[in-house]
Design an enzyme around this catalytic site. Structure first.
Site, short mmCIF file in Angstrom:
data_model
loop_
_atom_site.label_atom_id
_atom_site.label_comp_id
_atom_site.label_asym_id
_atom_site.label_seq_id
_atom_site.Cartn_x
_atom_site.Cartn_y
_atom_site.Cartn_z
N LYS A 22 0.83 -1.21 0.00
CA LYS A 22 0.00 0.00 0.00
C LYS A 22 0.87 1.26 0.00
CE LYS A 22 -2.79 0.85 3.71
NZ LYS A 22 -2.56 2.23 4.18
N SER A 167 7.28 9.22 12.02
CA SER A 167 6.15 9.09 11.11
C SER A 167 6.62 9.25 9.67
CB SER A 167 5.08 10.14 11.41
OG SER A 167 4.21 10.27 10.30
N ASP A 316 1.94 -0.95 11.92
CA ASP A 316 0.64 -1.40 11.41
C ASP A 316 0.33 -2.84 11.80
OD1 ASP A 316 0.21 1.07 10.29
OD2 ASP A 316 0.91 0.48 8.29
C1 S3P Z 1 2.46 5.02 6.18
C2 S3P Z 1 3.02 5.38 7.36
C3 S3P Z 1 2.52 4.96 8.68
C4 S3P Z 1 1.57 3.78 8.57
C5 S3P Z 1 0.58 3.95 7.45
C6 S3P Z 1 1.29 4.12 6.12
C7 S3P Z 1 3.04 5.51 4.92
O1 S3P Z 1 1.82 6.03 9.28
O2 S3P Z 1 0.90 3.57 9.79
O3 S3P Z 1 -0.28 2.81 7.38
O4 S3P Z 1 2.70 4.99 3.84
O5 S3P Z 1 3.87 6.42 4.98
P1 S3P Z 1 2.57 7.17 10.16
O6 S3P Z 1 3.41 7.97 9.28
O7 S3P Z 1 1.44 7.97 10.74
O8 S3P Z 1 3.32 6.42 11.20
#
Ligand code: S3P
Length: 429
Positions: A22, A167, A316
């Site tokens: 994803k 993040s 996740d």
């Molecule tokens: C993601 C980062 C994560 C993850 C999300 C997808 C991404 O979130 O939980 O499902 O694609 O950069 P955070 O950046 O809030 O940790």
């Protein structure tokens, strides 16, 4: 749909290929849309979240040819996007709304981003703060906390930004805005979050360097189009790994799984619990390490403690880790995972509530939970909280329960894994 029944099973076997990643599918749409020319994305994830990113870039004037799992994206260049005629609906996708805020901060037009009820409750101040420092005009609901978010971008200057939390969405948002500055943007994080942006952006021609927990990007360069092949999603594969570990005698081979070290915390933790997990046929696909993963049931998982720098590498996977913990011997303790409270649902509260319905002893902490393992889960009626990963985790819990578990609001799985229940049924029948 909206309720699904899952029966306790004594059999869980098969060879599966999980859906495409994803995070990488989102980034392929973003970076290809911003490149100068035509790029192809193969093995693209067709799910509600990634379709939110396709919809967003189409609203900004990008032509995306849809050939199912293959997209042909006619990139408009960093400065070729056009003002959207309406509010952009980002659906349930935090990645879409946060990364897009970074792109729109760099564009000299007006846009408004919103999403579904869950997304409208998710924190946006974490991107609004650095993007405002860079010079964008951004306002949002509830004193600049939540979507809808209104952006008037352009005229950005580079900043040096120390992120208060690990993040990848915040990091990527600031780096995307950095592409629109004439200078060097520096972002550092307290622990390493997934590094897909850092790996993929340079292959599009961006001037980006990583030094420990600091990423440096020098803007003002155009992006070139690129053909990308997306590997399978370890976050989706994780449901099958844990299913194989909690059903006695189970065995699965999961093909084509991305094993980027910033994402493999779940394998490390399951191994610490006593699981047998083998990575076979390790290779590289579009700059990301990939393997086939073989997973065999074990007669006794042991409880673990999970905290500290490893947390972002399985952020996740905590809902499904809770199911492994519910079947392990001893008390598993998860701390330092307060970010779980602001995901698609409050995942600490959601998992505590749903596991208790199945007879598991759970205590909540502000930043995690403790789970006392048991030999037998009790079949129950459970709720997804509208969260795809809670729905899938509770389905795996149902496989190891003493009867029929009903999962309400099960259609949430379509956010990241349409076909999840069919794949589970294929392994357990
Ligand atoms: C993601 C980062 C994560 C993850 C999300 C997808 C991404 O979130 O939980 O499902 O694609 O950069 P955070 O950046 O809030 O940790």
């Amino acid at each position: 749909m909206d309720s699904i029944e899952v029966k306790g099973t004594k059999r869980f076997r098969g060879e599966i290929t999980p859906p495409p990643d994803k995070s990488l599918s989102h980034r392929a749409v973003f970076f290809s849309s911003l490149a100068n020319g035509v790029g192809r994305v193969s093995n693209f994830l067709r799910a509600q979240d990634t379709e939110s990113s396709m919809h967003a870039f189409r609203s900004l004037g990008v032509k995306i040819e849809d050939h199912g799992q293959e997209l042909i994206i006619h990139g408009k260049g960093l400065h070729g996007l056009t003002e959207p005629g309406d509010v952009i609906d980002c659906g349930n996708s935090g990645t879409t709304i946060r990364l897009l805020s970074g792109v729109l901060a760099g564009n000299p037009f007006f846009s408004v981003l919103t999403g579904d009820e869950s997304l409208r409750g998710r924190p946006m101040a974490r991107v609004i703060k650095p993007l405002t420092q860079m010079g964008a005009l951004i306002t949002a609901r509830a004193d600049n906390k939540y979507p809808p978010v209104a952006i008037k971008g352009g005229g950005l200057r580079p900043i040096s930004y120390a992120m208060p939390m690990a993040s990848a969405q915040v990091k990527s948002s600031v780096l995307l805005a950095g592409l629109y500055t004439e200078g060097t943007t520096v972002v550092s994080e307290p622990a390493r979050s997934r590094d897909h942006t850092e790996r993929m952006l340079p292959s599009f021609g961006a001037d980006l360097k990583v030094d420990g927990l600091t990423v440096t990007l020098t803007g003002g360069r155009n992006l070139n189009p690129l053909d990308i092949v997306v590997p399978g999603d370890i976050s989706s594969a994780a449901f099958f790994m844990v299913a194989a570990l909690v059903v006695p005698g189970a065995e699965v081979l999961i093909r084509n799984v991305g094993i980027n070290p910033t994402r493999t915390g779940i394998i490390t933790v399951l191994e610490r619990m006593g699981a047998t997990i083998r990575k076979e046929n390790i290779r590289e696909v579009s700059g990301e390490p990939v393997a086939d993963i073989y997973c065999k049931g074990t007669s006794g998982l042991r409880a673990v403690e999970v905290a500290g720098d490893i947390v972002p590498s399985l952020i996740d996977e905590f809902p499904i880790l809770c199911i492994a913990a519910a079947r392990a011997e001893g008390v598993t303790i998860i701390r330092g995972a307060e970010e779980l409270r602001v995901k698609e649902s409050d995942r600490i509260q959601a998992m505590a509530t749903e596991l208790r319905k199945m007879g598991v002893e759970v205590h909540e902490f502000p930043d995690g939970l403790s789970i006392t393992g048991t030999d037998q889960l009790r079949a129950a009626e459970v709720e997804s909280h509208g969260d795809h990963r809670i729905a899938m985790s509770m389905a795996v819990a149902g496989l190891t329960a003493d009867g029929i578990t009903t999962i309400h609001n099960a259609s949430a799985v379509a956010i990241s894994f349409p076909g999840f229940f069919e794949m589970i049924a294929g392994c357990s029948s």
